[in-house]
Write a protein that holds these residues in place. Structure first.
Motif, PDB file in Angstrom:
ATOM      1  N   MET A   1       0.834  -1.195   0.000  1.00  0.00           N
ATOM      2  CA  MET A   1       0.000   0.000   0.000  1.00  0.00           C
ATOM      3  C   MET A   1       0.872   1.249   0.000  1.00  0.00           C
ATOM      4  O   MET A   1       0.624   2.201  -0.721  1.00  0.00           O
ATOM      5  CB  MET A   1      -0.911  -0.008   1.229  1.00  0.00           C
ATOM      6  N   PHE A   2       1.945   1.174   0.820  1.00  0.00           N
ATOM      7  CA  PHE A   2       2.898   2.280   0.842  1.00  0.00           C
ATOM      8  C   PHE A   2       3.480   2.508  -0.543  1.00  0.00           C
ATOM      9  O   PHE A   2       3.562   3.637  -1.022  1.00  0.00           O
ATOM     10  CB  PHE A   2       4.015   1.992   1.844  1.00  0.00           C
ATOM     11  N   VAL A   5       0.941   4.177  -2.935  1.00  0.00           N
ATOM     12  CA  VAL A   5       0.760   5.602  -2.655  1.00  0.00           C
ATOM     13  C   VAL A   5       2.001   6.388  -3.076  1.00  0.00           C
ATOM     14  O   VAL A   5       1.901   7.455  -3.679  1.00  0.00           O
ATOM     15  CB  VAL A   5       0.468   5.823  -1.156  1.00  0.00           C
ATOM     16  N   ASP A   9       2.121   9.450  -5.739  1.00  0.00           N
ATOM     17  CA  ASP A   9       2.626  10.777  -5.376  1.00  0.00           C
ATOM     18  C   ASP A   9       3.755  11.233  -6.300  1.00  0.00           C
ATOM     19  O   ASP A   9       3.782  12.370  -6.745  1.00  0.00           O
ATOM     20  CB  ASP A   9       3.127  10.776  -3.929  1.00  0.00           C
ATOM     21  N   ARG A  10       4.670  10.323  -6.578  1.00  0.00           N
ATOM     22  CA  ARG A  10       5.784  10.691  -7.448  1.00  0.00           C
ATOM     23  C   ARG A  10       5.314  11.026  -8.843  1.00  0.00           C
ATOM     24  O   ARG A  10       5.782  11.976  -9.467  1.00  0.00           O
ATOM     25  CB  ARG A  10       6.801   9.548  -7.532  1.00  0.00           C
TER      26      ARG A  10
ATOM     27  N   TYR B   8      -4.339   8.539   2.753  1.00  0.00           N
ATOM     28  CA  TYR B   8      -3.134   7.860   3.239  1.00  0.00           C
ATOM     29  C   TYR B   8      -2.069   8.888   3.627  1.00  0.00           C
ATOM     30  O   TYR B   8      -1.507   8.844   4.730  1.00  0.00           O
ATOM     31  CB  TYR B   8      -2.588   6.935   2.153  1.00  0.00           C
ATOM     32  N   ASP B   9      -1.809   9.822   2.723  1.00  0.00           N
ATOM     33  CA  ASP B   9      -0.779  10.830   2.971  1.00  0.00           C
ATOM     34  C   ASP B   9      -1.069  11.639   4.233  1.00  0.00           C
ATOM     35  O   ASP B   9      -0.174  11.896   5.037  1.00  0.00           O
ATOM     36  CB  ASP B   9      -0.677  11.781   1.774  1.00  0.00           C
ATOM     37  N   CYS B  27      10.217   8.885   7.222  1.00  0.00           N
ATOM     38  CA  CYS B  27      10.612   8.054   6.100  1.00  0.00           C
ATOM     39  C   CYS B  27      12.080   7.623   6.235  1.00  0.00           C
ATOM     40  O   CYS B  27      12.421   6.463   6.026  1.00  0.00           O
ATOM     41  CB  CYS B  27      10.388   8.857   4.828  1.00  0.00           C
ATOM     42  N   ARG B  31      14.084   3.703   7.560  1.00  0.00           N
ATOM     43  CA  ARG B  31      15.009   2.982   6.693  1.00  0.00           C
ATOM     44  C   ARG B  31      16.384   2.806   7.294  1.00  0.00           C
ATOM     45  O   ARG B  31      17.312   2.369   6.617  1.00  0.00           O
ATOM     46  CB  ARG B  31      15.131   3.708   5.350  1.00  0.00           C
ATOM     47  N   GLU B  44      17.690   5.634  -2.763  1.00  0.00           N
ATOM     48  CA  GLU B  44      16.455   4.923  -2.463  1.00  0.00           C
ATOM     49  C   GLU B  44      15.273   5.886  -2.388  1.00  0.00           C
ATOM     50  O   GLU B  44      14.172   5.561  -2.827  1.00  0.00           O
ATOM     51  CB  GLU B  44      16.629   4.200  -1.130  1.00  0.00           C
ATOM     52  N   LEU B  45      15.496   7.046  -1.813  1.00  0.00           N
ATOM     53  CA  LEU B  45      14.408   8.012  -1.686  1.00  0.00           C
ATOM     54  C   LEU B  45      14.279   8.892  -2.922  1.00  0.00           C
ATOM     55  O   LEU B  45      13.368   9.711  -3.016  1.00  0.00           O
ATOM     56  CB  LEU B  45      14.626   8.886  -0.447  1.00  0.00           C
ATOM     57  N   GLY B  46      15.207   8.752  -3.835  1.00  0.00           N
ATOM     58  CA  GLY B  46      15.132   9.540  -5.063  1.00  0.00           C
ATOM     59  C   GLY B  46      15.313  11.022  -4.828  1.00  0.00           C
ATOM     60  O   GLY B  46      14.676  11.840  -5.467  1.00  0.00           O
TER      61      GLY B  46
END
Lengths: 124, 124
Positions: A1-2, A5, A9-10, B8-9, B27, B31, B44-46
DNA sequence: TATTGTTATACTCTATAACTATA
DNA sequence: TATAGTTATAGAGTATAACAATA
């Protein structure tokens, strides 16, 4: 689910930036096809009125929206997209293909099912 | 789909703020249970590496993570949660009940179905 | 010479507080 | 007195560019 979402968003942000505005700006732009009061908009987006003022200032500087004093209540301003704003938002919407891309991998039955489940999950 | 992502956000951000950090900080925190390089994290987070530096600076100032020089490559830093960070993140995770709340309204069959559809839609 | 991470800087998002104009 | 919107200000997220240390 994460992951879902996050991907949404991206994609939204990428599409907005491809048209020269931010996600927050796209969000406002999408809600002023018809003239809207700024207070109303702030409530709808769940943010402070001063935030709307800033967002609108930037959109207005680029000629995408305009403000005028409300004829009903001279404290209020009606916000609306300009023809340029209409064009920019239409292009943005076309390029934001997430929902289309994502459902393309599903059968028609599954698409319907997904919509039903998301709706039921939200309780709406 | 927009409404679902939006809900969700918002829930994610509310949960983070209830524990005194932001969504972006949560976030990162999520990690670094095991030590991670900062470059790795940025990829990973871009986002840009300088962004990670700022986020980590704030988390470190609050004692939630710590950095140490990597034994393998002395240019790199290994980032890891402190015991306080572990505790804070565990509490955050517990309070972020979106997935639970949302699936509570669905039958077990439907929950499974939803997971399957989201996964298939993402193509993963 | 290439890579890891930091610093300086700048822009955007966002909220709070103080304000103006109108109701 | 209450409401719509603005302004000033501040903190956070983010990126770009220039830099240091190391590879």
């Amino acid at each position: 689910m994460f992951d879902f979402v996050d991907a949404y968003d991206r994609a939204y942000e990428r599409a907005a930036e491809a048209h020269g505005f931010t996600a927050a700006q796209a969000c406002v732009l999408g809600r002023v096809q018809a003239p809207r009061g700024m207070r109303e908009l702030a409530d709808e987006l769940g943010c402070d009125a001063s935030n709307i003022t800033q967002l609108v200032r930037r959109l207005e500087a680029r000629g995408l929206v305009e403000r005028e004093i409300s004829p009903d209540d001279r404290r209020g301003r009606l916000l609306r997209r300009t023809p340029d704003g209409d064009r920019a938002y239409a292009e943005f919407e076309t390029s934001f293909e997430f929902a289309r891309d994502v459902t393309a991998g599903l059968d028609p039955d599954e698409q319907e099912q997904l919509t039903r489940l998301l709706r039921k999950a939200l309780g709406s």
